[in-house]
Write a protein that holds these residues in place. Structure first.
Motif, short mmCIF file in Angstrom:
data_model
loop_
_atom_site.label_atom_id
_atom_site.label_comp_id
_atom_site.label_asym_id
_atom_site.label_seq_id
_atom_site.Cartn_x
_atom_site.Cartn_y
_atom_site.Cartn_z
N ILE A 260 3.38 8.03 -0.32
CA ILE A 260 2.15 8.05 0.36
C ILE A 260 1.77 6.61 0.89
O ILE A 260 2.04 5.63 0.19
CB ILE A 260 1.21 8.27 -0.89
CG1 ILE A 260 1.38 9.73 -1.50
CG2 ILE A 260 -0.34 8.11 -0.52
CD1 ILE A 260 0.46 10.10 -2.61
N ASP B 37 -0.83 6.46 -8.99
CA ASP B 37 -2.14 5.78 -9.24
C ASP B 37 -2.67 5.27 -7.96
O ASP B 37 -2.18 4.45 -7.56
CB ASP B 37 -2.19 4.75 -10.03
CG ASP B 37 -3.55 4.36 -10.55
OD1 ASP B 37 -4.56 4.93 -10.16
OD2 ASP B 37 -3.38 3.20 -11.24
N LEU B 38 -3.95 5.92 -7.37
CA LEU B 38 -4.38 5.77 -6.20
C LEU B 38 -5.86 4.86 -6.44
O LEU B 38 -6.69 5.21 -5.72
CB LEU B 38 -4.58 6.74 -5.28
CG LEU B 38 -3.13 7.63 -4.95
CD1 LEU B 38 -3.64 8.83 -4.23
CD2 LEU B 38 -2.26 6.73 -4.06
N PHE C 121 -5.18 8.95 3.09
CA PHE C 121 -3.93 8.73 2.82
C PHE C 121 -3.02 9.20 3.66
O PHE C 121 -3.24 10.48 4.23
CB PHE C 121 -3.63 9.33 1.27
CG PHE C 121 -4.36 8.83 0.29
CD1 PHE C 121 -4.36 7.53 -0.26
CD2 PHE C 121 -5.42 9.67 -0.22
CE1 PHE C 121 -5.38 7.28 -1.17
CE2 PHE C 121 -6.45 9.30 -1.20
CZ PHE C 121 -6.11 8.09 -1.74
N TRP D 273 -8.36 7.55 -7.37
CA TRP D 273 -7.64 9.04 -7.42
C TRP D 273 -6.45 8.86 -7.78
O TRP D 273 -5.83 7.70 -8.15
CB TRP D 273 -7.58 9.38 -5.78
CG TRP D 273 -8.92 9.81 -5.17
CD1 TRP D 273 -10.02 9.11 -4.80
CD2 TRP D 273 -9.35 11.18 -4.94
NE1 TRP D 273 -10.88 9.74 -4.23
CE2 TRP D 273 -10.57 11.04 -4.50
CE3 TRP D 273 -8.85 12.28 -5.48
CZ2 TRP D 273 -11.55 12.18 -4.31
CZ3 TRP D 273 -9.48 13.51 -5.22
CH2 TRP D 273 -10.92 13.36 -4.62
N GLN D 274 -5.80 10.07 -8.19
CA GLN D 274 -4.46 10.22 -8.66
C GLN D 274 -3.47 11.33 -7.95
O GLN D 274 -4.22 12.35 -7.50
CB GLN D 274 -4.28 10.50 -10.18
CG GLN D 274 -4.80 9.66 -11.19
CD GLN D 274 -4.44 10.15 -12.45
OE1 GLN D 274 -4.54 11.47 -12.77
NE2 GLN D 274 -4.00 9.21 -13.63
N ASP E 278 -9.40 3.46 0.60
CA ASP E 278 -9.67 4.32 -0.77
C ASP E 278 -9.68 5.76 -0.80
O ASP E 278 -9.36 6.62 -1.74
CB ASP E 278 -11.05 3.90 -1.63
CG ASP E 278 -10.93 2.36 -2.12
OD1 ASP E 278 -9.68 1.97 -2.29
OD2 ASP E 278 -11.80 1.69 -2.19
N ARG F 84 0.82 -1.16 0.14
CA ARG F 84 0.01 -0.12 0.02
C ARG F 84 0.86 1.29 0.24
O ARG F 84 0.63 2.46 0.58
CB ARG F 84 -0.75 -0.01 1.23
CG ARG F 84 -2.02 -1.08 1.17
CD ARG F 84 -2.88 -0.61 2.51
NE ARG F 84 -2.10 -1.29 3.64
CZ ARG F 84 -1.90 -0.51 4.56
NH1 ARG F 84 -2.15 0.76 4.66
NH2 ARG F 84 -1.32 -0.97 5.96
N LEU G 25 3.37 4.20 -2.10
CA LEU G 25 3.72 4.60 -3.31
C LEU G 25 4.73 5.57 -3.27
O LEU G 25 4.67 6.70 -2.19
CB LEU G 25 2.61 5.15 -4.11
CG LEU G 25 1.37 4.31 -4.44
CD1 LEU G 25 0.29 4.13 -3.60
CD2 LEU G 25 0.92 4.66 -5.81
N ARG H 191 -1.37 4.37 1.47
CA ARG H 191 -2.83 4.40 1.13
C ARG H 191 -3.38 3.53 2.41
O ARG H 191 -3.36 2.29 2.47
CB ARG H 191 -3.02 3.42 -0.07
CG ARG H 191 -3.64 3.80 -1.12
CD ARG H 191 -3.65 2.91 -2.21
NE ARG H 191 -4.80 2.47 -2.59
CZ ARG H 191 -5.47 1.94 -3.92
NH1 ARG H 191 -4.86 2.09 -4.67
NH2 ARG H 191 -6.70 1.55 -3.83
#
Ligand code: DGJ
Length: 530
Positions: free
Chosen positions: A455, A421-422, A463, A425-426, A460, A405, A407, A457
């Motif tokens: 980041i 890419d989340l 963050f 979301w981006q 959803d 999880r 990034l 996650r």
């Protein structure tokens, strides 16, 4: 110094007392856990990110150790890595001297850090310099490896049982002592078996025993594990036969040393690697032949099952080279683990890359420098900022790395924008934007191109975000005709695992993206839609 027999009696008595007197003896041992092709180093029952300061080779002595703590603390490291020298630990056969280990463990506890011990045994940087004098001066009993001309090199032969037995015995004694001293507290969380093993001065051992093994068929279990046919080493590996053979001899030797240690105290164990860098192709010359380099990594994984992971001593600030090596070693059977990297500012951003690859940690080599040059000050500042920033959410980061999880965005010169890419979301990350206000159409990037952002996650729409010299804007894919919005941006920290908000960011602090400068800042961002 004391005798092995008396030491064993004390250990036995100590274990009995611990068994009956202390319920905390059951506290979980550090262990490497693998799940869905991802790894975590569990310390005290939860994933732990190693942010380590490795001491210089000759610093792990009771009289020099006190001078090192200032550097370790300046780095905000949560772990120290320090050598245990075979020559010091066993100065005479069977006589053990635990003074250095005691000092390392006691002082690490005083300074509130974990410890990774590096066993400088049969190998140190492809040579045998840390073997005790009684081994070095008795080659008839403890034979050297021979080069292709039959000349001895500065390596113990991996094909001599006496060498292996001596190392196994000493290493097992070390692990027995660790269990006695630290079996409840777990200050020591992992052990490196040998240091940058391999052979310098020749491509393989040409001793009589080694030659006999080389001219036999390779073990069929190894052939099967490597999906190769049965046959002699030369038939199966052609021009690579010598290096593969040496890797086999050394990996089997080290695996048995590790097994002997684990039989008494099964801490996670790893091997570190002197890498085969770009343009370096001559085994035994450019790099130690038979170490766990990329070209023999499959063989190492197959023949050293007691080694939990293979680390990389990754000395480069080149993004392409650094990330190539991380990608090579981060695989379903091995986590990314930067067992050493240089004390330089240029590699600091790559810590985030390693984390996003699910890596278990990052260790800066040679932090206890006598010099205090501007370059070293910059290096300490850069690494300390990262360690502080991740340290503030270390357990969350370690768990997220384990779960996949995390990034990261790392700035590359000339490429000041990156999108993460989340899902729905981006995260639009940019480097070189001001801390407030519109960014210029042509973003300049940071002068040193060293911005980076991480980041976590949480789910959803939530963050954890932290970074250095970076701006991030959250954008929602509006494929359902809904618009995205920032619902809440909290600045805060974790205290004993609980989030504590210090303030809300809004207005100027959110209208132009979320901006990170050089001060360690942690945000909890909640996004929503309307
Ligand atoms: C890698 C070794 O593992 C360390 O012990 C040390 O010798 C460094 N190289 C020096 O750069």
């Amino acid at each position: 110094m004391f005798s092995l027999a008396r030491f064993r009696y004390r250990l036995w008595a100590g274990c009995l007392c611990a068994l009956f007197a202390s319920p905390s003896f059951a506290a979980e041992l550090p262990r490497l856990v693998q799940q869905h092709g991802r790894f975590a180093l569990f310390v005290d029952g939860a994933p732990y990110t190693v942010m380590a300061a490795q001491l210089h080779n000759s610093s792990a002595w009771p009289d020099t150790l006190p001078d090192t703590w200032r550097s370790v603390e300046a780095l905000h490291a949560n772990t120290v890595e320090a050598p245990v020298y075979w020559e010091q630990f066993e100065p005479e056969p069977g006589h053990l001297d635990t003074t250095n280990i005691d000092a390392l463990i006691d002082q690490s506890r005083q300074h509130g850090v974990h410890l990774i011990l590096l066993w400088f045994g049969s190998w140190k940087n492809g040579q045998m310099h840390y073997a005790p004098g009684w081994i070095k001066s008795d080659p008839a009993h403890y034979p050297r490896a021979l080069d292709a001309h039959g000349e001895p090199v500065e390596d113990l032969s991996p094909y001599a049982a006496s060498n292996l037995q001596a190392d196994e015995k000493a290493f097992a004694a070390l692990m027995r002592y660790l269990k006695q001293k630290d079996g409840e507290q777990h200050t020591v969380i992992m052990v490196q078996v040998e240091n940058e093993p391999g052979m310098i001065g020749g491509i393989r051992d040409h001793s009589t025993a080694a030659n006999a093994a080389f001219h036999s068929r390779l073990p069929s279990s190894l052939a099967a594990a490597l999906h190769r046919p049965d046959g002699s080493w030369s038939d199966v590996f052609g021009n690579d036969a010598d290096e593969m053979f040496n890797a086999y001899g050394i990996s089997r030797y080290i695996d048995q040393v590790a097994a002997a240690g684990k039989a008494v105290y099964p801490l996670p164990m790893y091997v570190n690697t002197w890498l085969r860098y770009k343009g370096k192709h001559l085994p035994g010359d450019d790099y130690p032949s038979g170490g766990a380099t990329w070209n023999v990594l499959d063989l190492w994984k197959a023949s050293a099952p007691h080694i939990d992971l293979i680390g990389t001593d990754l000395y480069t600030t080149d993004y392409g080279e650094f990330t190539k090596v991380v990608d090579q070693y981060a695989r379903p059977d091995n986590p990314a683990w930067i067992s050493e990297t240089g004390d330089e500012a240029g590699n600091a951003p790559y810590f985030f890359y390693v984390l996003a690859k699910g890596g278990i940690g990052f260790s800066i080599f040679g932090v206890d420098n006598a010099d205090d040059t501007p370059a070293l000050q910059a290096a300490t500042a850069a690494h300390a900022r990262n360690f502080q920033l991740v340290g503030a959410m270390q357990r969350q980061v370690a768990k997220a790395a384990f779960d996949g999880r995390l990034l990261a965005a790392i700035e590359l010169r000339g490429q000041p924008k990156k999108t993460l890419d989340l899902g729905r979301w981006q995260a639009k990350v940019s480097f070189g934007a001001p801390m407030w206000g519109d960014a210029p159409a042509e973003l300049p990037g940071n002068p040193s191109a060293d911005g980076h952002l991480l980041i976590v996650r949480q789910n959803d729409t939530e963050f954890l975000v932290s970074g250095v010299d970076a701006r991030v804007e959250f954008e929602r894919h509006n494929d359902d005709h809904r618009h995205g919005q920032l619902l809440r941006v909290e600045q805060g920290s974790f205290i004993d695992g609980q989030w504590h908000m210090q303030r809300l960011w809004n207005g100027d602090e959110t209208d132009y993206g979320l901006n990170f400068g050089s001060r360690p800042t942690l945000l909890r961002v909640t996004v929503g839609s309307y």
